[in-house]
Design a protein around this motif. Structure first.
Motif, PDB file in Angstrom:
ATOM      1  N   VAL A  58       0.838  -1.209   0.000  1.00 13.40           N
ATOM      2  CA  VAL A  58       0.000   0.000   0.000  1.00 13.40           C
ATOM      3  C   VAL A  58       0.869   1.253   0.000  1.00 13.40           C
ATOM      4  O   VAL A  58       0.513   2.260  -0.618  1.00 13.40           O
ATOM      5  N   ALA A  59       2.019   1.194   0.667  1.00 10.80           N
ATOM      6  CA  ALA A  59       2.930   2.339   0.627  1.00 10.80           C
ATOM      7  C   ALA A  59       3.360   2.648  -0.803  1.00 10.80           C
ATOM      8  O   ALA A  59       3.378   3.806  -1.232  1.00 10.80           O
ATOM      9  N   LYS A  65       7.621   6.699  -0.243  1.00 12.84           N
ATOM     10  CA  LYS A  65       8.941   6.129  -0.517  1.00 12.84           C
ATOM     11  C   LYS A  65       9.192   4.998   0.471  1.00 12.84           C
ATOM     12  O   LYS A  65       9.231   5.210   1.674  1.00 12.84           O
ATOM     13  N   LEU A  66       9.348   3.803  -0.052  1.00 12.46           N
ATOM     14  CA  LEU A  66       9.538   2.609   0.777  1.00 12.46           C
ATOM     15  C   LEU A  66      11.028   2.439   1.052  1.00 12.46           C
ATOM     16  O   LEU A  66      11.833   2.239   0.148  1.00 12.46           O
ATOM     17  N   GLN A  67      11.406   2.530   2.344  1.00  9.48           N
ATOM     18  CA  GLN A  67      12.819   2.457   2.715  1.00  9.48           C
ATOM     19  C   GLN A  67      13.272   1.042   3.052  1.00  9.48           C
ATOM     20  O   GLN A  67      14.458   0.740   2.954  1.00  9.48           O
ATOM     21  N   THR A  81       8.779   3.700   5.835  1.00 13.29           N
ATOM     22  CA  THR A  81       8.430   4.495   4.656  1.00 13.29           C
ATOM     23  C   THR A  81       8.786   5.950   4.930  1.00 13.29           C
ATOM     24  O   THR A  81       8.953   6.375   6.078  1.00 13.29           O
ATOM     25  N   ARG A  82       8.865   6.713   3.852  1.00 11.21           N
ATOM     26  CA  ARG A  82       9.145   8.146   3.977  1.00 11.21           C
ATOM     27  C   ARG A  82       8.148   8.907   3.123  1.00 11.21           C
ATOM     28  O   ARG A  82       7.777   8.476   2.036  1.00 11.21           O
ATOM     29  N   GLY A  89      -2.257   8.725   2.246  1.00 10.61           N
ATOM     30  CA  GLY A  89      -1.244   7.700   2.004  1.00 10.61           C
ATOM     31  C   GLY A  89      -0.769   7.063   3.285  1.00 10.61           C
ATOM     32  O   GLY A  89      -0.643   5.838   3.382  1.00 10.61           O
ATOM     33  N   MET A  90      -0.509   7.884   4.285  1.00  7.07           N
ATOM     34  CA  MET A  90      -0.049   7.362   5.568  1.00  7.07           C
ATOM     35  C   MET A  90      -1.149   6.563   6.250  1.00  7.07           C
ATOM     36  O   MET A  90      -0.895   5.509   6.843  1.00  7.07           O
TER      37      MET A  90
END
Length: 240
Positions: A58-59, A65-67, A81-82, A89-90
């Motif tokens: 979903v991120a 941005k998936l870290q 995530t960032r 989104g969050m």
């Protein structure tokens, strides 16, 4: 081109469902695995993989941005995530974790109800491979490699009947296993031991209390379980 066609035919070939008694036995084994404290400590990590995979998917879909993803030996996990600390989104990313195992189970139930056992196994392999690219700790890598290796060996070497039974067992496990972590989370919250849980993060992001999100997670899990039962258990029951 011909080999690609052969692969596609192999993936989409339908299989007959196993006998009803085998489906019910698989359900019972999965229920015991989820209900027993000993087996749950060992198998809960599979639910964590689905949970963190839900956050990650979903991120990406909401363009965060998936870290990376971390899976820990105590069966906990975290997806980093960032992006904006608030907003849709969050919220959607936080919502996805606890419902992911149940929704994956429901999707798997639909596939095997259509006889697409091989397609299900290879879809799982693709998802695990994508997660492997995002793992940021050694235990997480080992967890995904072992899980993916077992799924690959099953899909490549096992007889069709064995693949079918194992697919039913895995789907039942996701459907039952999607419920227990939600109940555990609520017990921890009552004792004040989960201040940063997904439900509490959602409460801080929205005007709704954490208890509302626990109820939402539970409703999705129970509805998915009911849908899975309807898809997996043939009616009327015949045990031939």
């Amino acid at each position: 081109m011909e080999s690609l066609n052969e692969v596609w035919v192999h993936l989409t070939t339908t299989r007959d469902a196993p006998p009803t008694w085998a489906i019910l036995v698989a359900a019972l084994v999965a229920l015991v695995a989820v209900g027993s404290a000993v087996s749950w400590r060992v198998s809960r990590g599979l639910i964590t993989i689905a949970h963190e995979g839900g956050h990650a998917l979903v991120a990406v879909l909401t363009r965060r941005k998936l870290q990376g993803i971390r899976l820990h030996s105590d069966t906990s996990g975290v997806t980093l995530t960032r992006g904006r600390p608030t907003g849709p989104g969050m919220i959607l990313t936080a919502l996805a974790g606890y419902v992911a195992p149940s929704l994956l189970g429901l999707g798997g139930a639909w596939l095997i109800s259509q006889g697409r056992v091989t397609l299900l196994l290879w879809a799982v392999l693709v998802l695990l491979a994508c997660m492997l690219l995002l793992i940021r700790n050694l235990f997480g890598v080992l967890s995904l490699v072992v899980t993916g290796g077992a799924v690959f060996a099953l899909s490549w070497f096992a007889a069709d009947e064995v693949q079918g039974i194992c697919a039913y067992l895995a789907v039942w496990f996701l459907l039952f296993g999607g419920v227990r972590p939600i109940m555990e989370l609520q017990r921890k919250r009552r004792r004040g031991r989960a201040p940063d849980s997904d439900a509490d993060q959602l409460a801080r992001l929205t005007v709704l209390p954490g208890g509302f999100y626990i109820l939402f997670f539970l409703l999705v899990a129970v509805a998915s379980l009911a849908g899975g039962v309807a898809l997996l258990v043939p009616l009327p029951l015949t045990f031939a």
